[in-house]
Design an enzyme around this catalytic site. Structure first.
Site, PDB file in Angstrom:
ATOM      1  CB  SER A  70      11.426 -12.157  10.302  1.00 15.91           C
ATOM      2  OG  SER A  70      12.255 -13.159   9.743  1.00 15.91           O
ATOM      3  CB  SER A  72      11.630 -16.600   8.199  1.00 17.90           C
ATOM      4  OG  SER A  72      12.977 -16.194   8.355  1.00 17.90           O
ATOM      5  CE  LYS A 127      14.447 -16.728   4.477  1.00 22.10           C
ATOM      6  NZ  LYS A 127      13.247 -16.514   5.331  1.00 22.10           N
ATOM      7  CB  SER A 220      10.107 -18.994   5.495  1.00 17.23           C
ATOM      8  OG  SER A 220      11.387 -18.751   4.950  1.00 17.23           O
TER       9      SER A 220
END
Length: 265
Positions: A70, A72, A127, A220
């Site tokens: 993705s 994010s 993250k 995100s």
């Protein structure tokens, strides 16, 4: 699912190892006396056991490959990046159970970490760690505050994306300076896009937990929505981009060779 693959590796290692060991201890001596042939299942077990064991050790205790699915973590990580995750950065853990057996290091602010999604531990998330245990984190008008101090942001200009990243062209690209670390982030320039759920809050990170955010701040799902990552869910620290494949492009343009070998910061 990641748990199933780890379990499969452990099971195959145990099975091939037991077959090889049982043959060596009990059946091989008898077979040698009568010049018997080695059964095919033993040949396969003897050949595959060291290979599977090496993969298990490498993947469980050293490095594990992951693909970024993705946007994010843009601009740090792009869709199609393949990364190696340092599995011993946050302690040596057993495969399958993820139980820490040897403490080695602790997560730091600014680390890009892979972890098991707290809502569904069978799914891996990636993250950036913003808050460590005891930190007071607040987020106002798209600016992070750590322990009452605003985290400085420096405007770098407008982001220009290519291939799968092209849809984010025009976003604001900023340099964010966390205490002890700095990194680039993306921010949607339209102030009307603010989401009240993620834009006004103040939390204290509990012991044994971490607060994480994606670098692509307006795209995100992170601790602003589901709060904290338990220490037990940590998988490792992203270390390097070893391959890149953007499947939305044609075969000749799919690989961005300039990203290969990039250290993740």
């Amino acid at each position: 699912m990641r748990l199933d693959f780890a379990l499969l590796l452990v099971a195959l290692t145990a099975l091939t190892g037991l077959i090889w060991l049982a043959d060596r201890l009990f059946f091989a001596p008898r077979r040698a006396q009568r010049n018997g042939r080695v059964p095919a299942v033993v040949e396969y077990a003897r050949s595959f056991f060291p290979v599977i064991l090496a993969v298990l050790v490498f993947r469980s205790f050293l490095f594990e490959p992951f693909k970024i699915p993705s946007s994010s973590m843009m601009p740090t990580l792009l869709i199609g990046d393949f990364i190696l995750v340092n599995k011993f950065a946050y302690g040596i853990r057993l495969p399958v159970t993820n139980t820490k057996i040897i403490p080695v290091g602790e997560p730091k602010r600014g680390d890009v970490a892979v972890f098991r999604y707290p809502v569904d531990p069978n799914v891996d998330y990636i993250k950036r760690i913003i808050g460590i245990p005891g930190d007071v984190i607040s987020y106002r008008n798209k600016v992070v505050h750590v322990n009452g101090q605003e985290v400085p942001q420096e405007m770098l200009g407008r982001y220009v994306g290519e291939r799968s990243s092209a849809e984010y062209t025009g976003y604001e690209e900023l340099l964010e300076r966390l205490p002890g670390a700095e990194h680039r982030i993306l921010r949607r320039p339209d102030p009307r896009a603010l989401n009240q759920l993620q834009d006004e809050f103040r939390v204290t990170v509990p012991e044994g937990h971490y607060f994480v955010l994606g670098d692509n701040r307006d795209n995100s799902q992170d601790s602003r929505y589901w709060r904290f990552v338990p220490e037990a869910n940590l998988v490792g620290r992203a270390s390097v981009i070893w391959w890149n494949w953007d499947s939305r492009d044609g075969m000749l343009e799919a690989v961005d060779f300039g990203r290969l070998g990039t250290i993740v910061r």
